[in-house]
Every structure is written in structure tokens, then in C-alpha cells.
Design an enzyme around this catalytic site. Structure first.
Site, PDB file in Angstrom:
ATOM      1  N   GLU A  90       7.956  -0.890  -6.916  1.00 47.88           N
ATOM      2  CA  GLU A  90       7.069   0.177  -7.385  1.00 47.88           C
ATOM      3  C   GLU A  90       7.764   0.963  -8.496  1.00 47.88           C
ATOM      4  OE1 GLU A  90       3.884   1.271  -4.343  1.00 47.88           O
ATOM      5  OE2 GLU A  90       5.593   2.551  -3.948  1.00 47.88           O
TER       6      GLU A  90
ATOM      7  N   GLU B 296       8.598   8.732  -3.691  1.00 48.31           N
ATOM      8  CA  GLU B 296       8.338  10.162  -3.426  1.00 48.31           C
ATOM      9  C   GLU B 296       9.319  10.703  -2.376  1.00 48.31           C
ATOM     10  OE1 GLU B 296       4.138   9.743  -2.721  1.00 48.31           O
ATOM     11  OE2 GLU B 296       3.863   9.228  -4.832  1.00 48.31           O
TER      12      GLU B 296
ATOM     13  N   LYS C 188      -0.398   8.454   1.902  1.00 50.00           N
ATOM     14  CA  LYS C 188       0.431   9.634   1.581  1.00 50.00           C
ATOM     15  C   LYS C 188      -0.041  10.845   2.399  1.00 50.00           C
ATOM     16  CE  LYS C 188       0.838   7.772  -3.043  1.00 50.00           C
ATOM     17  NZ  LYS C 188       1.438   7.927  -4.327  1.00 50.00           N
TER      18      LYS C 188
ATOM     19  N   SER D 137      -0.367   2.265  -9.338  1.00 49.60           N
ATOM     20  CA  SER D 137      -1.674   2.330 -10.007  1.00 49.60           C
ATOM     21  C   SER D 137      -2.488   1.041  -9.887  1.00 49.60           C
ATOM     22  CB  SER D 137      -1.504   2.735 -11.474  1.00 49.60           C
ATOM     23  OG  SER D 137      -0.967   4.047 -11.548  1.00 49.60           O
TER      24      SER D 137
ATOM     25  N   ASN E  97      -1.220   3.029   1.216  1.00 50.42           N
ATOM     26  CA  ASN E  97      -0.394   4.194   1.567  1.00 50.42           C
ATOM     27  C   ASN E  97      -1.217   5.457   1.321  1.00 50.42           C
ATOM     28  OD1 ASN E  97       1.525   6.208   1.791  1.00 50.42           O
ATOM     29  ND2 ASN E  97       2.572   5.689  -0.128  1.00 50.42           N
TER      30      ASN E  97
ATOM     31  N   GLY F  64       0.720   6.578  -9.391  1.00 52.48           N
ATOM     32  CA  GLY F  64      -0.230   7.687  -9.555  1.00 52.48           C
ATOM     33  C   GLY F  64      -0.466   8.094 -10.998  1.00 52.48           C
TER      34      GLY F  64
ATOM     35  N   HIS G 122      10.138   5.041  -0.222  1.00 53.13           N
ATOM     36  CA  HIS G 122       9.118   5.310  -1.253  1.00 53.13           C
ATOM     37  C   HIS G 122       9.715   6.257  -2.281  1.00 53.13           C
ATOM     38  CE1 HIS G 122       5.474   6.690  -3.220  1.00 53.13           C
ATOM     39  NE2 HIS G 122       4.893   5.608  -2.736  1.00 53.13           N
TER      40      HIS G 122
HETATM   41  C1  PEP Z   1       2.109   4.393  -3.798  1.00 52.65           C
HETATM   42  O1  PEP Z   1       1.951   5.470  -3.290  1.00 52.65           O
HETATM   43  O2  PEP Z   1       2.908   3.616  -3.286  1.00 52.65           O
HETATM   44  C2  PEP Z   1       1.345   4.043  -5.000  1.00 52.65           C
HETATM   45  C3  PEP Z   1       1.607   2.897  -5.565  1.00 52.65           C
HETATM   46  O3  PEP Z   1       0.433   4.953  -5.449  1.00 52.65           O
HETATM   47  P1  PEP Z   1      -0.722   4.673  -6.532  1.00 52.65           P
HETATM   48  O4  PEP Z   1      -1.380   3.366  -6.175  1.00 52.65           O
HETATM   49  O5  PEP Z   1      -1.665   5.827  -6.380  1.00 52.65           O
HETATM   50  O6  PEP Z   1      -0.079   4.606  -7.870  1.00 52.65           O
END
Ligand code: PEP
Length: 259
Positions: free
Chosen positions: A165, A97, A13, A211, A11, A171, A95
Site C-alpha cells: 500500500e 495509518e 478504518k 485508492s 478496511n 485515500g 497499516h
Molecule cells: C486502506 O485503508 O488500506 C486503503 C487502501 O484506503 P483507500 O482504499 O481508501 O485508499
């Protein structure tokens, strides 16, 4: 039960300019049909070119969100059919976010996932608890509720992928323990079994995200409950994303050898 291939999704973003299309070329050059399924979700502006570049390879290109309506007066939004027309074959919905930054509820996610499926896109539906919910011991309940409320009735294991997630792991460099990941994936799977009895005997793909890096991917795949990963930051550069894809391939081979 033999499941489908592992799924490694990146992803991007709100990252990705024309110059970054070279990362997709490099990923395409580094994957093989015998490896896991691979998907990259670049910003919408790159979808068309990314899809052309990835054509004929095991890399699928997806979008990061879609509108719940098929068309209409929604300035700035993109419908699932517009995304499909641009070359997307999948879309992420729900997601964290979007849930936190745009106030999207599981009801909204349900409507978006339904629109995606109607347009012929695969839906990657994200769920996950906040730090406070985890500390209060509510993670299993929160995730079960999100699965029940976010997946439309027409979901099938071929068209929907669930991504667990934890919000606090995205992040941040933090991640749950492997037993904690396994425990939530089991909750997700039992919810899926309860709500979609017609899919008994089929394997739903449940991804972990938060992460994931080249350094920790192999240990995350030690949980046989993990059917793939959704990767943010570490998907932006081809070498680190390819290392995660390699960890998925090694995990599939290990799992196949112990069957
Ligand atoms: C994500 O954006 O779905 C995500 C898991 O980000 P990151 O791997 O940077 O934590």
C-alpha cells in the site's frame, strides 16, 4: 504454479455503526463460494456481530490492529486472542495509518504479527513507501526492508498476506501505474523467497491497496502479480465493494483461461 484464490479485503478504518452491519449482510448475499476470498475489517466494536452475520458465508471478518502482548495492563488495547474470541479470523498489522499516526516501526509490526499468528489469526501485513521515498527512487528498497523486518519467522503463505500500500495512494485517489505495482510486487515476492526458502513452491498472496475503486479494480487485476486488493473507502458500501469482488472474479476466470 496455481495460486490460492484472490483475496478482496475491505478496511473500514474508524467507520461503522450498528446500522452499517447491513452492508455486511448485503456483501454476504452477493458473494458465492466460487468467487474470490472476501474479508471485511470493521471497527472492533462490530466484530462480534459482524462475525455472527458472516458465519457460513465466504466472508471472513478481521480486526484492524492488535497488541503485541497476549494480555496485561494495556488500557484500551486489544490482544489477538481477544479479537479471536470476538469472532475475528484475521487482523491487519502495519497499516500506514498505524505506522505514521502511532509511530509503529517494522519491529512493532513484526511483534504484532507474531502475536496474531500465535493466537491463530491470519495476519495481513501492510508495507509501502511514502511519496518522498517514491520520488527519490527508494520504493523498491523501502518495501524490501519492510518485508524483511515486518514478517516473523513463523510466517507461511497460509497464515500471512502481504499488502503493498503506497502511503501516497491511500485515500488520495492516486495510484501507481500497473507496471509500477507489478515491479514492487516482484520485489516483495523475491524478498519472501529469500527469507522463507522453506515455502518454495507455495504461493504467497501479495495484495495491492491504495485508492482501489469499482472503476479501477479491473485494470489493477490486469497485473497477474496482484493476488487481491485491500480497499478502504470503496469497501464501506456493499455495491461498490461487490463490484470490486466481481472484478476479482473476472480476473481469476481470465487467468485460469490462459493457463
Ligand atoms: C486502506 O485503508 O488500506 C486503503 C487502501 O484506503 P483507500 O482504499 O481508501 O485508499
Amino acid at each position: 504454479m496455481t495460486g490460492p484464490k484472490l483475496y478482496v479485503a475491505g478496511n473500514w478504518k474508524m467507520n461503522g455503526l450498528q446500522a452499517d452491519l447491513k452492508e455486511i449482510e448485503a456483501v454476504k448475499a452477493g458473494v458465492t463460494p466460487s468467487g474470490p476470498d472476501v474479508a471485511i475489517f470493521p471497527p472492533a466494536t462490530l466484530l462480534h456481530q459482524a462475525a455472527s452475520l458472516a458465519k457460513g458465508s465466504p466472508v471472513e471478518i478481521g480486526a484492524q490492529d492488535c497488541h503485541a502482548q497476549a494480555k496485561g495492563a494495556f488500557t484500551g488495547d486489544l490482544s489477538a486472542s481477544i479479537l479471536k474470541d470476538a469472532g475475528a479470523t484475521a487482523v491487519i498489522v502495519g497499516h500506514s495509518e498505524r505506522r505514521s499516526g502511532h509511530g509503529e516501526t517494522s519491529r512493532d509490526v513484526h511483534a504484532k504479527a507474531s502475536a496474531a499468528l500465535k493466537a491463530g489469526l491470519k495476519a495481513v501485513i501492510c508495507i509501502g513507501e511514502t511519496k518522498g521515498e517514491r520520488l527519490a527512487g527508494l520504493a523498491p528498497d523501502v518495501c524490501a526492508r519492510q518485508v524483511a523486518a515486518s514478517l516473523p519467522a513463523e510466517s507461511t503463505p497460509d497464515t500471512v498476506i502481504v499488502a503493498y500500500e503506497p502511503v501516497w495512494a491511500i485515500g488520495t485517489g492516486l495510484s501507481p501505474t500497473i507496471p509500477d505495482i507489478t515491479a514492487i510486487h516482484e520485489v516483495v515476492r523475491s524478498e519472501l523467497k529469500k527469507h522463507f526458502p522453506g515455502s518454495a513452491g507455495q504461493h504467497w498472496r501479495v495484495l495491492y491497496g491504495g485508492s482501489v475503486t469499482a472503476a479501477n479494480a479491473a485494470s489493477i487485476f490486469e497485473s497477474n502479480e496482484v493476488d487481491g486488493v485491500l480497499v478502504g473507502g470503496a469497501s464501506l458500501s456493499a455495491p461498490s465493494f461487490l463490484a470490486i469482488i466481481a472484478a476479482a472474479k473476472a480476473a481469476s476466470e481470465r487467468r485460469a483461461s490462459v493457463k
